[in-house]
Motif scaffolding. Structure first.
Motif, PDB file in Angstrom:
ATOM      1  N   ASP A   1      64.387  30.585  41.409  1.00 34.09           N
ATOM      2  CA  ASP A   1      64.999  29.267  41.600  1.00 34.09           C
ATOM      3  C   ASP A   1      66.494  29.315  41.310  1.00 34.09           C
ATOM      4  N   SER A   2      66.854  30.008  40.243  1.00 30.73           N
ATOM      5  CA  SER A   2      68.268  30.166  39.892  1.00 30.73           C
ATOM      6  C   SER A   2      69.014  30.939  40.978  1.00 30.73           C
ATOM      7  N   ALA A   3      68.393  32.001  41.485  1.00 30.68           N
ATOM      8  CA  ALA A   3      69.008  32.809  42.537  1.00 30.68           C
ATOM      9  C   ALA A   3      69.214  31.986  43.808  1.00 30.68           C
ATOM     10  N   CYS A   4      68.261  31.126  44.134  1.00 34.81           N
ATOM     11  CA  CYS A   4      68.374  30.289  45.335  1.00 34.81           C
ATOM     12  C   CYS A   4      69.568  29.339  45.254  1.00 34.81           C
ATOM     13  N   ILE A   5      69.947  28.990  44.050  1.00 33.90           N
ATOM     14  CA  ILE A   5      71.092  28.090  43.859  1.00 33.90           C
ATOM     15  C   ILE A   5      72.399  28.862  43.801  1.00 33.90           C
ATOM     16  N   SER A   6      72.432  29.960  43.041  1.00 27.55           N
ATOM     17  CA  SER A   6      73.700  30.638  42.802  1.00 27.55           C
ATOM     18  C   SER A   6      74.096  31.665  43.864  1.00 27.55           C
ATOM     19  N   VAL A   7      73.155  32.355  44.467  1.00 26.95           N
ATOM     20  CA  VAL A   7      73.486  33.413  45.425  1.00 26.95           C
ATOM     21  C   VAL A   7      74.201  32.884  46.670  1.00 26.95           C
ATOM     22  N   PRO A   8      73.735  31.818  47.314  1.00 34.09           N
ATOM     23  CA  PRO A   8      74.419  31.366  48.535  1.00 34.09           C
ATOM     24  C   PRO A   8      75.898  31.041  48.332  1.00 34.09           C
TER      25      PRO A   8
ATOM     26  N   HIS B   1      76.342  43.590  52.503  1.00 32.77           N
ATOM     27  CA  HIS B   1      75.992  42.537  53.460  1.00 32.77           C
ATOM     28  C   HIS B   1      74.481  42.360  53.510  1.00 32.77           C
ATOM     29  N   PHE B   2      74.068  41.183  53.983  1.00 31.69           N
ATOM     30  CA  PHE B   2      72.655  40.812  54.073  1.00 31.69           C
ATOM     31  C   PHE B   2      72.416  40.135  55.418  1.00 31.69           C
ATOM     32  N   SER B   3      71.222  40.295  55.943  1.00 34.56           N
ATOM     33  CA  SER B   3      70.889  39.667  57.220  1.00 34.56           C
ATOM     34  C   SER B   3      70.587  38.181  57.071  1.00 34.56           C
ATOM     35  N   SER B   4      70.278  37.757  55.851  1.00 31.31           N
ATOM     36  CA  SER B   4      70.005  36.335  55.606  1.00 31.31           C
ATOM     37  C   SER B   4      70.235  36.026  54.127  1.00 31.31           C
ATOM     38  N   ILE B   5      70.344  34.760  53.834  1.00 33.08           N
ATOM     39  CA  ILE B   5      70.491  34.345  52.432  1.00 33.08           C
ATOM     40  C   ILE B   5      69.220  34.691  51.669  1.00 33.08           C
TER      41      ILE B   5
END
Length: 86
Positions: free
Chosen positions: A38-45, A17-21
């Motif tokens: 940039d890739s992580a900002c798109i795929s992780v959420p 778990h994470f406290s935020s995206i």
């Protein structure tokens, strides 16, 4: 195939778990599962859901693994790509 023996260790070291995206994105880049912010900002959420009762974001591995559909694991490394000889 050589990487499969290491998958259990990799999966057991994943955060639950994470406290935020933003924290999830940061963790993904620092741990090396993604190399590009940039890739992580798109795929992780897309791999997280927010749990109102716990006030954190959780991964979806249980939901994914419990689905009765075929799954495919892709492991990629540039060290084994064929090289074009000219």
């Amino acid at each position: 195939m050589a990487s499969l023996v290491h998958m259990q260790k990799i999966l057991s070291n994943r955060m639950q778990h994470f406290s935020s995206i933003e924290k999830a994105v940061e963790w993904s880049v620092k741990r090396g599962s993604l190399r590009n912010v940039d890739s992580a900002c798109i795929s992780v959420p897309t791999t997280l859901k927010y749990d109102d009762s716990k006030k954190w974001y959780e991964g979806l591995p249980e939901k994914f693994l419990s689905r009765p559909v075929p799954k495919l694991l892709l492991l990629v490394g540039t060290d084994r790509l064929d090289r074009l000889c000219l």
